[in-house]
Motif scaffolding. Structure first.
Motif, PDB file in Angstrom:
ATOM      1  N   SER A  57       0.431  -8.772  -8.328  1.00 23.18           N
ATOM      2  CA  SER A  57       1.053  -7.439  -8.531  1.00 23.18           C
ATOM      3  C   SER A  57       2.219  -7.528  -7.276  1.00 23.18           C
ATOM      4  CB  SER A  57       0.043  -6.673  -7.933  1.00 23.18           C
ATOM      5  OG  SER A  57      -0.325  -6.577  -6.637  1.00 23.18           O
ATOM      6  N   GLY A  58       3.112  -6.494  -7.471  1.00 23.43           N
ATOM      7  CA  GLY A  58       4.033  -6.448  -6.508  1.00 23.43           C
ATOM      8  C   GLY A  58       3.349  -6.074  -5.092  1.00 23.43           C
ATOM      9  N   THR A  59       2.397  -5.467  -4.789  1.00 24.22           N
ATOM     10  CA  THR A  59       1.826  -5.006  -3.593  1.00 24.22           C
ATOM     11  C   THR A  59       1.187  -6.404  -3.136  1.00 24.22           C
ATOM     12  OG1 THR A  59       1.033  -2.891  -4.491  1.00 24.22           O
ATOM     13  CG2 THR A  59       0.085  -3.708  -2.619  1.00 24.22           C
ATOM     14  N   LEU A  62       4.001  -8.426  -1.451  1.00 26.31           N
ATOM     15  CA  LEU A  62       4.353  -7.990  -0.307  1.00 26.31           C
ATOM     16  C   LEU A  62       3.271  -8.559   0.887  1.00 26.31           C
ATOM     17  CD1 LEU A  62       5.311  -4.253  -1.053  1.00 26.31           C
ATOM     18  CD2 LEU A  62       7.048  -6.032  -0.425  1.00 26.31           C
ATOM     19  N   THR A  83       9.761   5.781  -0.331  1.00 28.34           N
ATOM     20  CA  THR A  83       9.598   4.718  -1.043  1.00 28.34           C
ATOM     21  C   THR A  83       8.176   5.026  -1.699  1.00 28.34           C
ATOM     22  OG1 THR A  83       9.332   2.413  -1.006  1.00 28.34           O
ATOM     23  CG2 THR A  83       8.652   3.414   0.683  1.00 28.34           C
ATOM     24  N   TYR A  84       7.791   4.202  -2.640  1.00 28.90           N
ATOM     25  CA  TYR A  84       6.288   4.057  -3.250  1.00 28.90           C
ATOM     26  C   TYR A  84       5.351   3.632  -2.051  1.00 28.90           C
ATOM     27  CZ  TYR A  84       2.618   3.077  -6.267  1.00 28.90           C
ATOM     28  OH  TYR A  84       1.134   3.076  -6.804  1.00 28.90           O
ATOM     29  N   ALA A  86       3.031   1.623  -1.550  1.00 28.58           N
ATOM     30  CA  ALA A  86       2.671   0.017  -1.405  1.00 28.58           C
ATOM     31  C   ALA A  86       3.379  -0.593  -0.336  1.00 28.58           C
ATOM     32  CB  ALA A  86       2.856  -0.602  -2.678  1.00 28.58           C
ATOM     33  N   THR A  87       4.662  -0.065   0.011  1.00 33.43           N
ATOM     34  CA  THR A  87       5.564  -0.542   0.906  1.00 33.43           C
ATOM     35  C   THR A  87       4.883  -0.415   2.407  1.00 33.43           C
ATOM     36  OG1 THR A  87       7.211   0.297  -0.452  1.00 33.43           O
ATOM     37  CG2 THR A  87       7.900  -0.913   1.770  1.00 33.43           C
ATOM     38  N   VAL A 136      13.808  -1.803   0.768  1.00 31.87           N
ATOM     39  CA  VAL A 136      13.351  -1.443  -0.540  1.00 31.87           C
ATOM     40  C   VAL A 136      14.749  -1.236  -1.340  1.00 31.87           C
ATOM     41  CG1 VAL A 136      12.230   0.175  -2.066  1.00 31.87           C
ATOM     42  CG2 VAL A 136      11.206  -0.311   0.266  1.00 31.87           C
ATOM     43  N   ASP A 162      11.488  -5.665  -0.790  1.00 28.21           N
ATOM     44  CA  ASP A 162      10.796  -5.026  -1.642  1.00 28.21           C
ATOM     45  C   ASP A 162      11.584  -4.616  -2.857  1.00 28.21           C
ATOM     46  OD1 ASP A 162       9.266  -3.451  -3.310  1.00 28.21           O
ATOM     47  OD2 ASP A 162       8.103  -2.295  -1.721  1.00 28.21           O
ATOM     48  N   ALA A 164      10.534  -4.338  -6.007  1.00 28.03           N
ATOM     49  CA  ALA A 164       9.635  -3.769  -7.134  1.00 28.03           C
ATOM     50  C   ALA A 164      10.426  -3.055  -8.157  1.00 28.03           C
ATOM     51  CB  ALA A 164       8.325  -3.097  -6.536  1.00 28.03           C
ATOM     52  N   GLN A 165      11.310  -2.459  -8.098  1.00 25.99           N
ATOM     53  CA  GLN A 165      11.796  -1.433  -8.869  1.00 25.99           C
ATOM     54  C   GLN A 165      13.194  -2.055  -9.205  1.00 25.99           C
ATOM     55  OE1 GLN A 165      12.435   2.194  -7.110  1.00 25.99           O
ATOM     56  NE2 GLN A 165      10.370   2.634  -6.698  1.00 25.99           N
ATOM     57  N   SER A 186       8.032  -6.587  -8.698  1.00 26.56           N
ATOM     58  CA  SER A 186       6.642  -6.098  -9.495  1.00 26.56           C
ATOM     59  C   SER A 186       6.761  -6.069 -11.095  1.00 26.56           C
ATOM     60  CB  SER A 186       6.291  -4.618  -8.864  1.00 26.56           C
ATOM     61  OG  SER A 186       5.299  -3.882  -9.986  1.00 26.56           O
ATOM     62  N   PHE A 188       4.618  -4.356 -12.737  1.00 28.86           N
ATOM     63  CA  PHE A 188       3.787  -2.908 -13.300  1.00 28.86           C
ATOM     64  C   PHE A 188       4.429  -2.514 -14.428  1.00 28.86           C
ATOM     65  CE2 PHE A 188       2.660   1.407 -13.428  1.00 28.86           C
ATOM     66  CZ  PHE A 188       1.387   1.308 -13.239  1.00 28.86           C
ATOM     67  N   LYS A 191       8.034  -0.897 -14.336  1.00 23.93           N
ATOM     68  CA  LYS A 191       9.084  -1.525 -13.866  1.00 23.93           C
ATOM     69  C   LYS A 191      10.067  -1.730 -14.975  1.00 23.93           C
ATOM     70  CE  LYS A 191       6.872  -0.439 -10.149  1.00 23.93           C
ATOM     71  NZ  LYS A 191       6.975  -0.376  -8.722  1.00 23.93           N
ATOM     72  N   GLY A 199       1.019  -7.485 -12.229  1.00 23.28           N
ATOM     73  CA  GLY A 199       1.712  -8.889 -12.149  1.00 23.28           C
ATOM     74  C   GLY A 199       2.887  -8.678 -11.212  1.00 23.28           C
TER      75      GLY A 199
HETATM   76  C1  PLP Z   1       5.729  -0.430  -7.753  1.00 23.67           C
HETATM   77  C2  PLP Z   1       6.101  -0.688  -6.383  1.00 23.67           C
HETATM   78  C3  PLP Z   1       5.273  -1.369  -5.617  1.00 23.67           C
HETATM   79  C4  PLP Z   1       3.877  -2.154  -5.980  1.00 23.67           C
HETATM   80  O1  PLP Z   1       4.150  -2.841  -7.278  1.00 23.67           O
HETATM   81  P1  PLP Z   1       2.572  -3.001  -8.064  1.00 23.67           P
HETATM   82  O2  PLP Z   1       2.925  -4.185  -8.704  1.00 23.67           O
HETATM   83  O3  PLP Z   1       2.433  -1.708  -8.606  1.00 23.67           O
HETATM   84  O4  PLP Z   1       1.742  -3.461  -7.138  1.00 23.67           O
HETATM   85  C5  PLP Z   1       5.781  -1.616  -4.218  1.00 23.67           C
HETATM   86  N1  PLP Z   1       6.878  -1.161  -3.791  1.00 23.67           N
HETATM   87  C6  PLP Z   1       7.752  -0.330  -4.592  1.00 23.67           C
HETATM   88  C7  PLP Z   1       8.866   0.117  -4.096  1.00 23.67           C
HETATM   89  C8  PLP Z   1       7.192   0.054  -5.854  1.00 23.67           C
HETATM   90  O5  PLP Z   1       7.919   0.526  -6.724  1.00 23.67           O
END
Ligand code: PLP
Length: 372
Positions: A57-59, A62, A83-84, A86-87, A136, A162, A164-165, A186, A188, A191, A199
């Motif tokens: 995953s993206g998390t 990180l 931000t989301y 997870a960061t 991010v 990061d 992810a987006q 990420s 997800f 995304k 993933g």
């Molecule tokens: C979605 C997201 C994540 C986490 O990604 P996952 O694949 O859902 O774990 C981390 N940082 C940001 C900025 C995100 O948007």
């Protein structure tokens, strides 16, 4: 109209998708199978990165990146408050302290001035060691990587992207993936490049880092599975997700172009009634999110209700900055971060997926114009 139209996207790639999934069902190598290695090759090639390691995953991307640097207790990890979750979650899970920074009021990206200021405060406090910066790339646009690299180099800190987006975005005509010491993406489903489950991936130029990432994603293994060199995690990407992503990569460039075309239509139709997204100079966006700014929270609530009544789905990213979240309040030193706090009250995201029709776009524009 959907905020995100996964059924329409699936219909476009249906034959290729099913063929690739069937190949996996035949060979039955469900974890780190051949599609995972092929995906790593294609992702690295897509953004010109030397190394790619696919993860769960993206998390987890990180987390693995910070684990590889040994980030832990006593370390300060700087990141934007807007931000989301997870960061911020990842440094806390490793025992480190997240230090929230404010963002730019126009581009919404982490503010280099606030970052420099927050690092100086932590150094003066003498309690925490400034150790890493997580920049991010918010909503699909790149952060100010030249300035972030300058600060990280001056301060001797690890710089993590990061992304992810924003996989697919570029800065100064280079795709994101090499802007920092390591880049986390990420997959997800929502995304820009989304799987059919969780993933993620890590990109880096450093072969030694990539070896560490491969070990950490598989329980810290060495050259054989029962050679345990370090504490790792179960952070592997499964093969079916890689097969889905390989199929989606065949149309990814077209989708990026379609999202960009929609953003330009929104800009042209809406810029005289609301604040449309300011562009980071010399960049392209992956347009994960197209967010407008309203005058205040009341205007936003009224517009959101009117759009819902007109059949236009919207979303709020993010209704609360992270330093105000119950989970992170204790970790925060109490600094005011006025831009992040203000954006949360009046930002609103419009649908921007590649399968929006011209009629959908016209409906969104008319509804916003009539009610903003
Ligand atoms: C979605 C997201 C994540 C986490 O990604 P996952 O694949 O859902 O774990 C981390 N940082 C940001 C900025 C995100 O948007």
């Amino acid at each position: 109209m959907r905020f995100l139209d996964l059924p329409a996207q699936q219909a476009r790639i249906a034959d290729d998708l099913r063929r690739r999934i069937n190949v996996v069902l035949e060979h039955c190598q469900f974890i780190l199978g051949p599609e995972v290695a092929e995906l790593e090759r294609q992702l690295a090639a897509f953004c010109g990165a030397a190394q790619c390691v696919a993860v769960s995953s993206g998390t987890d991307a990180l987390q693995i990146a910070l684990m590889a640097e040994g980030v832990g207790r006593g370390d300060a990890v700087f990141l934007p408050a807007f931000t989301y979750t997870a960061t911020a979650e990842v440094p806390l899970l490793l025992g480190a302290t997240p230090v929230f920074c404010d963002v730019d009021p126009r581009t919404f990206q982490i503010s280099p001035a606030s970052l420099a200021d927050r690092i100086a405060t932590v150094r003066a406090g003498g309690r925490l060691r400034p150790r890493a910066i997580i920049g991010v790339d918010l909503f699909g646009q790149p952060a100010d990587w030249p300035r972030l690299r300058e600060i990280a180099a001056r301060e001797g800190m690890f710089l993590l992207d990061d992304c992810a987006q924003s996989f697919g975005a570029s800065l100064q005509r280079e795709r994101l993936g090499r802007a920092a010491d390591a880049t986390a993406i990420s997959f997800f489903p929502s995304k820009p490049l989304g799987a059919y489950g969780d993933g993620g991936a890590l990109l880096t130029e450093d072969a030694a880092r990539a070896d560490l990432y491969r070990s950490l994603r598989s329980h810290g293994e060495g050259t054989t599975r029962y050679d345990v060199l370090r504490t790792g995690m179960n952070g592997r990407l499964d093969t079916l997700q890689a097969a889905v992503l390989l199929s989606k990569l065949t149309v990814f460039e077209e989708e990026l172009a379609a999202r960009d075309r929609i953003a330009r239509s929104y800009d042209a139709a809406l810029r005289d009634v609301v604040q449309v997204p300011a562009r980071v100079p010399d960049s392209t966006s992956a347009w994960a999110i197209y967010a407008i700014l309203l005058r205040n929270g009341e205007t936003r609530s009224r517009l959101q209700e009117a759009l819902q009544a007109a059949g236009v789905p919207t979303a709020i990213y993010y209704p609360r900055p992270l330093h105000h979240q119950p989970a992170y309040r204790d970790a925060h030193d109490g600094a005011a971060l006025p831009v992040a706090e203000d954006l949360a009250t009046r930002i609103l995201a419009l649908p921007i997926h590649p399968d929006l029709s011209d009629a959908d776009i016209a409906l969104v524009c008319a509804a916003v114009r009539a009610n903003a």
